[in-house]
Design an enzyme around this catalytic site. Structure first.
Site, mmCIF file in Angstrom:
data_model
loop_
_atom_site.group_PDB
_atom_site.id
_atom_site.type_symbol
_atom_site.label_atom_id
_atom_site.label_comp_id
_atom_site.label_asym_id
_atom_site.label_seq_id
_atom_site.Cartn_x
_atom_site.Cartn_y
_atom_site.Cartn_z
ATOM 1 N N SER B 335 0.823 -1.209 0.000
ATOM 2 C CA SER B 335 0.000 0.000 0.000
ATOM 3 C C SER B 335 0.856 1.258 0.000
ATOM 4 O O SER B 335 1.898 1.349 0.636
ATOM 5 C CB SER B 335 -0.911 0.011 1.218
ATOM 6 O OG SER B 335 -1.537 1.261 1.307
ATOM 7 N N ARG B 388 2.625 9.238 -7.427
ATOM 8 C CA ARG B 388 3.172 7.934 -7.822
ATOM 9 C C ARG B 388 4.161 8.028 -8.972
ATOM 10 O O ARG B 388 5.230 7.415 -8.935
ATOM 11 C CB ARG B 388 2.032 7.007 -8.232
ATOM 12 C CG ARG B 388 1.172 6.594 -7.065
ATOM 13 C CD ARG B 388 -0.046 5.817 -7.518
ATOM 14 N NE ARG B 388 -0.804 5.382 -6.341
ATOM 15 C CZ ARG B 388 -1.922 4.692 -6.421
ATOM 16 N NH1 ARG B 388 -2.414 4.335 -7.587
ATOM 17 N NH2 ARG B 388 -2.564 4.332 -5.323
#
Lengths: 234, 697, 251
Positions: B335, B388
């Site tokens: 995660s 990200r």
């Protein structure tokens, strides 16, 4: 009828009859304890209880209910086992390992139950046949007075080598019974739905304690007479 | 104009490569440029009207649409069949909702149960603009964050609608019994996620995707039980059946599917076909996608005329467990929340990195002063919490320079020692215990004692089949929802937004918009699957299978797929150049030949045959890989998940070219052996000002 | 430290649902212990394909322990000898050099073998279709925060809901009982106010379907919970019993 047709219904019958038999065991065990007390203190407690039960109507009804309990418990056990074996399918696992935290007894309840029932028959022949049955039918089934339960018990267990063998047989029986109960009691409570995250472990402990007390009561008597018997032989 | 751009290219590449390389790149770009200008004249354009974007202010578009769209009355709904392919969040929620409305639904999935679709693996959470935390959230803010996170390459009207219905999703899921995390007061809890300044993410432990999917699955199960949905498990769609209407216009009227257990090819009719088949990340072989996730449904739509939009936008997730061997079958995601407390670093000294790679020392042996916390160094403001794409590229940059920390040299450290010191081991264990345990199970190393190793991996594909505002593709009667379509995430998706989009499409958008199409179809009777169009489609499928089975070459499907994955990762991966992309296209073409001449598929076609299934999927992955490279080559800018090394700032950040590439690149199929045609849908930002993403200050 | 091992894999091969199955033993050399169990099977399959033999059919998908698709009975345990994991999360470091690993499919009457290690678990879906839901349609529901739910209750519901429907419980049970699976769903929904309304109906419907499909009777051995990859608790079974008995006695 859901008590027969649904799996939880069938399990409900198993747990109710099981718990009922456990209660009887507790009563029976406490009663037996009187034998030891009587023998040590010279009282007549056991025979007093025997007399109270004897061939009275409530004792007869009690006996019949008890018998019904055993029969139902046994028949359902067979029925469930047949169904469960079928549910497993035709091919068996080639390799099965022990799962952590799974009691051995829980997977062998039927076998344990059959051992218990086998000895029960012996037990009924040894005692009930000579006591309540004799009283009811008036047939002379042994050399003892059916009213004098205490004497019948002592007669069996303190009868020399034969007594030792009987004691040992009874001990085997009691061990099987303990295993049966150690899973049976908590399983019955679980089936009745009395369990949650917190009580799950507690009930398992309660089950074992319960089994130990119930079986312990019988053990005490058997071991006591085994001791007395060996003592008298020496 | 050309000169100006070339200078920019030159300045930006200066840092990246040697002067010689820069010149070649410049040349390549310049030639490409000429080709592009030549094309411009005849490039078709999709107007907002063609995309059916309703008029009016942004906030009123969806309401306006619903107020004026056509509906189907209950008696007629019973007469209409809808095929839904896929049972993920989008597919299951759409199938259930359509059935609740009264349509007859035929639902297909390749797994043994609809509950296993890969939506189930989403960990983090789902966004919604509830503002339960009173931290200033609103529909507009969620809209804005999504648009910005997507690097201004998404359609405004769609994103706004997504933000609008996000709240309904949470209400719906709670009503279904989804056990979202709660506060001690009994109300719903939220956590924060990358790319947002508010806490708007709802979660259910680390299994949010699972819980949401099970919610949709339970709604679907209810409809299956009622007989309103006919469920086909272990079925794979292999083609879409097109039938001309009375005006000679082709419409999607059914599918051809293979029963994966018996191998039988079967025909199914529907008044409309909805595809919810997920993304195509497995083109890379190694990804965080499930083994069976594939892009074949998308390719079937594409071959029937549906546009493939922005295929090059693929998201690379920075925190995955690194690859450990050639036999590896998939990458496991950890995660993103780990980056809240973990610090990412590599050694400062190359010799330390070499020792790590040789296994002579461990991460903990390297003293503090010899560690390079490169994200904190490069992005002081956001540090380890940059989006990200930024984090992934930074990791690649370090590893490319030789600072990788495991035996393959393709890993960086994610270190919790500072967090353990600051918060105590117990607190860290409470927050991340399950993730640490998962890591230890896989890697066999205790992350409390030695820093974790992570590396980026392909995670999600923002590109997909082009759809209009109604989620209808450019083919009449063919709809596409969820990750399979291109619509809402632009060039990059924010965390916790995939679940939101899947459910928005399935519960609250498609069940409305499809009626606008179906209202015209009530006069169309159920068609027989004996029609020649069905027979023809089935024959095509059988022919393809027969062709594959007849090859009987030497190589297994996986070995070719792995090769494709390597090509994709090396040349169409995190950092792309015109040159690498051209190389990729060449290599893919060669691989395609290899596949069609040398693949070996054991067994029979008309029985359960995993290898045949994989081969069919791989044949499409090869095409998708090529399309990704073509699109990436066309898009001469860096935005979101697409990074062209020629287009970066002095500091190595992505450089958008809004004046030239503010459009959706839609690719139209023109035949098996000809290049696809580019169609543009311009993205005119009417309501939002475009800014450069900045995570430094 | 992980190293390389040589192993033998004894796998159940069965051509089809009605075919007679048998074990076949394969040798595998140089398997890295860091590989997952399914990757080992992948390698074996590549080996079989290279020999132009039929590869082993097995179910798998997400390979991260959440989809519930993988289903192998490894060395006498569903999902293998490690605890609280699925087969795909099992690693070769749990096996030693020279070991013979036995791999079988789930065996239960309700899960017939399709091919090799692949079984048909639609029975679980059918149980869900009988009542594993809250009867609400899309739209027209109250605000998510309209009903407060105590955190411990929500957490317990979440733990029950973490079931992945893999079938390990029924596969592990010597009685072939699906009680842990059914009880997990009944529990989750019975705990939450949203699901309480039809809790009695749900418990009856799901148990009736479970019995109809030929699953066995639970005897509380606890093997299911011991082997459950998501550690779903036996307490759920008690709750199901409670819900069911109360429902029946109310009738």
């Amino acid at each position: 009828m859901w008590l027969k047709d649904s799996s939880i219904g069938r399990k409900f019958i198993m747990s109710i009859t099981g718990l009922f038999l456990v209660l009887f065991l507790l009563f029976h065990g406490s009663m037996n304890l009187c034998l030891v007390i009587d023998d040590i203190f010279g009282t007549q407690g056991y025979n007093w209880i025997c007399a109270m039960l004897g061939a009275n109507w409530y004792a007869i009804i009690g006996t019949l209910v008890l018998a019904l309990g055993v029969v139902v418990h046994f028949c359902y056990a067979i029925y469930l086992t047949i169904q469960n074996r079928a549910a497993r399918g035709t091919d068996r696992y080639a390799m099965e390992a022990r799962q952590e935290g799974v009691q051995w007894a829980s997977k062998n309840m039927l076998v344990l139950g059959i051992i218990v029932i086998g000895f029960l028959v012996l037990h009924l022949y040894n005692f009930w046949y000579k006591m309540q049955f004799a009283e009811l039918t008036g047939v002379e089934t042994s050399m003892f007075d059916p009213q004098d339960g205490s004497a019948i018990v002592k007669g069996l267990f303190t009868n020399g080598v034969c007594g030792i063998i009987y004691c040992l047989l009874y001990l085997v029986w009691l061990v099987a019974l303990w295993f049966h109960l150690s899973h049976g009691v908590w399983s019955a409570l679980q089936t009745l739905g009395w369990s949650n995250l917190i009580w799950l472990k507690r009930i398992k402990v309660i089950g074992v304690i319960f089994a130990t007390i119930a079986v312990g009561l019988f053990m005490v008597v058997t071991v006591y007479f085994l001791g007395v018997n060996i003592g008298s032989m020496m | 104009m050309a000169t100006k751009k070339d200078t920019k290219v030159a300045t930006t590449t200066k840092k990246v490569a040697a002067a010689k390389k820069a010149t070649t790149t410049k040349k390549a770009t310049a030639t490409k440029k000429v080709a592009a200008t030549k094309k411009v004249a005849d490039v078709k354009v999709i107007t907002p009207e063609m995309a059916k974007i309703p008029a009016g202010p942004l906030a009123e578009k969806w309401t306006n649409y619903k107020d004026h769209q056509k509906l189907v009355n209950p008696a007629n709904k019973r007469r209409l069949d809808v095929i839904v392919v896929g049972t993920g969040l989008a597919g299951a929620s759409a199938a259930a909702t359509l059935a609740e409305l009264g349509f007859n639904v035929l639902n297909f999935c390749i797994q043994d149960s609809p509950r296993r679709a890969h939506s189930i693996a989403a960990q983090g959470g789902i966004n919604a603009a509830k503002n339960y935390q009173n931290d200033g959230d609103s529909v507009y803010r969620l809209y804005y964050d999504t648009i910005k996170g997507g690097d201004y390459r998404a359609r405004e009207a769609n994103v706004y609608r997504l933000a609008e219905v996000s709240n309904n999703i949470i209400d719906q899921c709670v009503a279904q019994g989804v056990p979202f995390a709660r506060e001690y007061g009994g109300l719903l809890d939220n956590r924060s996620f990358g790319g947002a300044q508010v806490s708007r993410t709802f979660y259910a432990k680390g299994q949010t995707g699972q819980q949401l999917l099970l919610g949709a699955y339970s709604a679907l199960s209810r409809q299956i039980g009622k007989g309103k949905v006919k469920m086909y498990t272990r079925y794979e769609m292999l083609d879409i059946v097109m039938i001309k209407d009375e005006n000679g216009e082709e419409r999607a009227r059914g599918i051809i599917a293979r029963n994966l257990v018996t191998g039988r090819i079967e025909r199914f009719f529907g008044h409309a076909v909805v595809i919810a088949s997920g993304g195509y990340g497995n083109t890379f072989f190694l990804s965080t996608n499930a083994m069976a996730s594939n892009g074949s449904a998308a390719m079937q739509m594409y071959r029937h005329g549906a546009y493939f939009a922005n295929p090059c936008y693929a998201q690379i997730h920075p925190t995955c467990i690194p690859k450990h061997g050639d036999f590896q079958s998939k990458l496991t995601l950890m995660s993103e929340s780990l980056r809240n407390d973990g610090r990412i670093w590599v050694p400062k000294k190359l010799e330390d990195a070499k020792k790590l790679q040789a296994g002579e020392i461990k991460g903990r042996d390297i003293p503090e002063e010899d560690r390079d916390y490169y994200l904190e160094r490069r992005y002081p403001a956001f540090g380890n919490l940059v989006p990200r794409d930024v984090a992934s590229r930074a990791a690649k940059e370090r590893c490319d320079k030789g600072y990788g920390v495991n035996n393959t040299g393709l890993a960086v450290f994610l270190d919790f020692s500072e967090a353990i010191q600051r918060l105590g081991k117990d607190v860290v264990a409470q927050k991340y215990g399950n993730l640490f345990q998962m890591y230890e199970k896989i890697v066999d190393e205790n992350p409390y004692e030695n820093p974790m190793m992570i590396f980026p991996a392909i995670h999600y594909t923002m590109g997909g089949i082009w759809v209009d505002y109604e989620l209808q593709t450019s083919v009449k009667g063919l709809f596409c929802i969820g990750e399979a379509n291109f619509s809402d995430h632009g060039a990059n998706r924010l965390g916790a937004s995939a679940l939101m989009q899947g459910l928005a499409d399935g519960y609250f958008v498609l069940p409305y918009t499809i009626q606008n199409y179906l209202s015209d179809q009530i006069g169309v009777p159920r068609m027989s699957t004996d029609l020649p169009e069905f027979a023809e489609a089935e024959k095509n499928v059988n022919d393809k299978i027969a062709r594959l089975m007849a090859i009987q070459g030497q190589r297994s499907v996986d070995s070719i797929h792995k090769e494709l994955g390597l090509i994709m990762w090396d040349f169409v991966g995190m950092g792309r150049t015109a040159e690498s992309l051209k190389t990729a296209i060449k290599k893919i073409d060669a691989l395609k030949k290899e596949f069609w001449s040398n693949v070996y598929i054991p067994g029979e076609a008309n029985s359960l045959n995993n290898e045949l299934e994989k081969a069919l999927r791989l044949s499409d992955f090869i095409e998708i890989g090529r399309l990704m490279a073509i699109d990436a080559l066309n898009r001469e800018e860096s935005c979101g998940g697409h990074f062209r090394e020629e287009y970066q700032t002095e500091e190595g950040e992505a450089l958008r070219q809004d004046d030239k590439f503010s459009y959706v690149a839609c690719w139209k199929y023109t035949g098996e052996d000809s290049e696809p045609e580019l169609i543009k849908e311009p993205l005119d930002y009417e309501f939002t000002e475009r800014k450069t993403r900045n995570y430094k200050a | 430290m992980d190293s390389y091992i040589n192993i033998k894999v004894r796998v159940w091969r069965q051509a089809g649902p009605k075919a007679q199955g048998h074990f076949e033993t394969y040798e595998l050399k140089h398997i890295f212990q860091g590989a997952s169990f399914l990757e080992m099977i992948d390698i074996l399959n590549e080996q079989l394909i290279a020999e132009k033999k039929d590869p082993i059919a097995f179910d798998h998908d997400c390979r991260e322990g959440i989809c519930g698709m993988c289903s192998m009975y490894v060395n006498g345990h569903p999902h293998g000898p490690d605890s609280a994991i699925t087969t795909c999360q099992l690693h070769m470091r749990h096996f030693h050099d020279g070991e013979t690993i036995t791999v079988e499919p789930w065996r239960s009457r309700a899960f017939p073998v399709i091919k090799d290690l692949m079984v048909d678990r639609q029975a679980y879906d059918k149980i869900m279709q009988a009542g594993g839901f809250v009867s609400v349609n899309t739209g027209g529901v109250p605000d998510a925060n309209a009903i407060a739910i105590p955190k411990p209750v929500a957490d317990e519901a979440m733990d029950a809901a973490s079931c992945i429907g893999c079938g390990a419980c029924a596969a592990a049970c010597k009685n072939g009982s699906a009680m842990l699976f059914v009880s997990a769903k009944v529990s989750q929904l019975a705990l939450l106010p949203q699901g309480k309304i039809e809790a009695a109906k749900r418990a009856k419907a799901m148990v009736a379907k479970m019995d109809e499909l030929g699953f066995g009777n639970c005897t509380n051995t606890g093997a299911c919970a011991a082997e459950c990859p998501k550690s779903v608790s036996l307490a759920n079974i008690a709750r199901l019993n409670r819900e069911f008995l109360c429902a029946k006695f109310q009738d």
